[in-house]
Enzyme design. Structure first.
Site, PDB file in Angstrom:
ATOM      1  N   LYS A   1       4.796  -1.881  11.182  1.00 42.86           N
ATOM      2  CA  LYS A   1       3.711  -3.029  11.024  1.00 42.86           C
ATOM      3  C   LYS A   1       4.523  -4.373  10.761  1.00 42.86           C
ATOM      4  CE  LYS A   1       0.432  -4.454   7.363  1.00 42.86           C
ATOM      5  NZ  LYS A   1      -0.623  -3.653   6.294  1.00 42.86           N
TER       6      LYS A   1
ATOM      7  N   GLU B   1      14.953   1.642   8.328  1.00 41.89           N
ATOM      8  CA  GLU B   1      15.078   3.096   8.999  1.00 41.89           C
ATOM      9  C   GLU B   1      14.633   2.934  10.566  1.00 41.89           C
ATOM     10  OE1 GLU B   1      13.680   2.577   6.213  1.00 41.89           O
ATOM     11  OE2 GLU B   1      13.782   4.127   4.793  1.00 41.89           O
TER      12      GLU B   1
ATOM     13  N   GLY C   1      -0.460   0.295   6.248  1.00 46.85           N
ATOM     14  CA  GLY C   1       0.395   1.290   7.004  1.00 46.85           C
ATOM     15  C   GLY C   1       0.097   2.540   6.695  1.00 46.85           C
ATOM     16  N   ARG C   2      -0.566   3.245   5.653  1.00 53.81           N
ATOM     17  CA  ARG C   2      -0.772   4.828   5.415  1.00 53.81           C
ATOM     18  C   ARG C   2      -2.259   4.895   6.087  1.00 53.81           C
ATOM     19  NH1 ARG C   2       0.305   1.954   0.751  1.00 53.81           N
ATOM     20  NH2 ARG C   2      -1.379   1.607  -0.687  1.00 53.81           N
TER      21      ARG C   2
ATOM     22  N   GLU D   1       0.935   6.904  -2.500  1.00 53.68           N
ATOM     23  CA  GLU D   1       1.337   5.409  -2.378  1.00 53.68           C
ATOM     24  C   GLU D   1       0.349   4.364  -2.836  1.00 53.68           C
ATOM     25  OE1 GLU D   1       4.490   4.175   0.595  1.00 53.68           O
ATOM     26  OE2 GLU D   1       2.590   3.369   1.485  1.00 53.68           O
TER      27      GLU D   1
ATOM     28  N   HIS E   1       2.613  33.602   0.317  1.00 56.96           N
ATOM     29  CA  HIS E   1       3.797  34.436   0.041  1.00 56.96           C
ATOM     30  C   HIS E   1       4.928  33.428  -0.445  1.00 56.96           C
ATOM     31  CE1 HIS E   1       2.139  37.801   2.104  1.00 56.96           C
ATOM     32  NE2 HIS E   1       1.374  36.777   2.902  1.00 56.96           N
TER      33      HIS E   1
ATOM     34  N   LYS F   1      14.585  -0.201  -2.103  1.00 63.35           N
ATOM     35  CA  LYS F   1      14.861  -0.987  -1.102  1.00 63.35           C
ATOM     36  C   LYS F   1      16.022  -2.073  -1.147  1.00 63.35           C
ATOM     37  CE  LYS F   1      10.621  -0.388   1.725  1.00 63.35           C
ATOM     38  NZ  LYS F   1       9.380  -1.155   2.213  1.00 63.35           N
TER      39      LYS F   1
END
Ligand code: F6P
Length: 534
Positions: free
Chosen positions: A200, A206, A260-261, A346, A377, A499
């Site tokens: 965005k 990254e 973003g999310r 977030e 399990h 960051k």
């Protein structure tokens, strides 16, 4: 216009809920079923192909009524209107929150239709093989380069809708860990791979690092011109994207009013569209749109997101439950929980209210989980016999996709059995009465108290449309909770400090000089430098 700012703990309904909680806290859930064996009639909701059974929670008609009053008192109605009308409810960033506009059929924002057309034409030309790579071969592989909301949504949905996918292989590179990109590159032929850089902001370390590494790798095979055929981007930041070397015609725009999310519905979903085709993507949007209109129009007592949110507030703020497990009984939904972790945590991991004051009550829940039956399990032991209260959302489907009936019967019998076991448990007496006798000493260990809350969401089948509904359901649940807790759900300042510090530390690592940190951090950096500069 600003969102209403009401401290939930100062409302009349909160006060009443507190007294009501005292009466209910020591009652068992089982006793509520004894008192009213048909309580499921009062506490379930069928909406389209979604059935929500919320009867296995410690609520009575009165609890539900008081929770609904809380929603009224915190002005949820007005907040919903404000969100859909495009008011700047993300006040700390001065932005509207309009991901819902991406899935409406009304043409509220004309640019949306233009970008959708571009996605449709582009994806069709790649899927059909009409658009080719630099050696004139059709594309076989797609690599989505992004992180957070620019990765989790498409990665989750590509996995979830695998049944509907075409011949294209879709890969995801997200982590700054160079081993991640190296492992993906090992599998690729540069001549037949399309790279979709999704960011965005186009400033994320990254994504930019991975995109640079991939570009460098690609240039060993193709030239600068070939970049235009093999690299496209999704971003709001046209300047930075073109600076990176992606031609403007290869940019799919998005907008600052899409968080973003919550961006899967925008061009961020491009790799998903490439995987399942545009018409399936439209079905996903349609499902979400149906949930949006249900959320906007249904009365709160028959409103799925509102009900789920209120029950969660009840557990979080009155019973002190810190976490919620989400257990989808579908292997296709194995990435649903990581996706929802970003969406929920977030958004609602905040501790300052909408007046700028620290809150003195609990906000965002911790979300975790894995698909069943695998998780049975792994961690279900703790759900059944541990000391913590962990409300669970069970998500299952009436019909499987491949039609393996026997498998599906077994899967779903586990699904129902777990909700029953969590509710009913098994008493000492019942264990003694069992056909196979138990050693006296072992009996206490075999007792299950039960009395553990859960919601059951039973959906007809996993389709693009039902997935759209499911995701929008959780999005709106997040919104309702944020409104009640009087926090801002659409910013994420909490990710910034790390960051910034990482940038400083990277400079120190590069120059081999550790400056002033706390002694622990300095020690650790020095250990790293000692190994890497030896
Ligand atoms: O680090 C948090 C975050 O800002 C998320 O909210 C976002 O989804 C992610 O980073 C990626 O951001 P971008 O799409 O701008 O690269």
């Amino acid at each position: 216009m600003a969102l209403p700012s009401i401290n939930p703990t100062k409302t009349k309904s909160w006060e009443k809920l507190q007294s009501h909680y005292k009466l209910l806290q020591n009652r068992s859930l089982q006793s509520l079923f004894v008192e009213n064996p048909n309580r499921v009639n009062a506490f379930h909701l069928q909406w389209e192909d979604f059935l929500l059974d919320y009867s296995k929670n410690k609520i009575t008609e009165e609890t539900f009524q008081l929770l609904l009053e809380l929603a009224e008192e915190t002005d949820l109605k007005k907040a919903i209107q404000m969100q859909f009308q495009g008011e700047k409810i993300n006040e700390t960033e001065g932005r509207a929150v309009l991901h819902t506009a991406l899935r409406t059929t009304e043409n509220i924002i004309p640019e949306i239709a233009a970008v959708k057309n571009k996605i449709k034409t582009f994806s069709e030309s790649i899927i059909s093989g009409e658009k080719k790579g630099f050696t004139n071969l059709p594309f076989t592989d797609i690599v989505n380069i992004g992180i957070g909301g620019s990765d989790l949504g498409p990665a989750m949905a590509v996995e979830a809708l695998q049944f509907y996918k075409n011949h294209l292989n879709v890969h995801f590179v997200s982590n700054i860990d160079g081993d991640h990109v190296a492992e993906i590159l090992k599998k690729l032929n540069p001549e037949t791979t399309l790279f979709v850089v999704v960011s965005k902001t186009f400033t994320t370390q990254e994504t930019l690092s991975n995109a640079e590494t991939i570009k460098k790798w690609f240039l060993q095979f193709g030239n600068q011109e070939a970049i235009a055929q093999h690299f496209v981007a999704v971003s709001t930041n046209i300047e930075k994207t073109t600076e990176f070397g992606i031609h403007e015609t290869n940019i799919f725009p998005m907008w600052d009013w899409v968080g973003g999310r919550f961006s899967l519905w925008s061009a961020v979903g491009l790799s998903l569209v490439l995987s399942i085709g545009y018409s399936n993507f439209e079905q996903l949007l349609l499902g979400a749109q149906k949930m949006d209109s249900h959320f906007q129009t249904a009365k709160f007592h028959e409103n799925l997101p509102v009900i789920l949110a209120l029950i969660s507030v009840w557990h979080n703020n009155f019973f002190g439950a810190e976490t919620e497990a989400i257990i989808p009984y579908s292997q296709y939904l194995q990435k649903l929980v990581p996706y929802l972790q970003q969406a929920v945590m977030e958004s609602n991991g905040k501790s300052v209210d909408r007046n700028g004051n620290p809150v003195d009550y609990q906000t965002g829940t911790i979300i975790w989980g894995e698909p069943g039956s695998n998780s049975q399990h792994a961690f279900f032991q703790l759900l059944h016999q541990g000391t913590k209260l962990i409300p669970v959302d069970f998500i299952g489907f009436k019909q499987s996709l491949h039609g393996e009936l026997l498998h599906h019967q077994k899967l779903m019998s586990n699904f129902f059995a777990q909700t029953e076991a969590l509710l009913m448990g098994i008493s000492e007496e019942a264990i003694r009465n069992q056909a196979t006798s138990s050693n006296e000493k072992v009996i206490p260990y075999k007792v299950f108290e039960g009395n553990k809350p859960s919601n059951t969401l039973l959906i007809d089948q996993l389709t693009p449309e039902s997935l759209g509904k499911l995701l929008a359901l959780y999005e709106h649940k997040i919104f309702v909770q944020g409104i009640i807790w009087n926090i801002y759900s659409y910013d994420q300042w909490g990710v910034e400090l790390g960051k910034k510090l990482a940038t400083t530390i990277l400079d120190e690592i590069k120059s081999n000089t550790v400056s002033s940190h706390d002694s622990s951090t300095s020690f650790l950096i020095q250990q790293f430098l000692d190994t890497n500069t030896r």
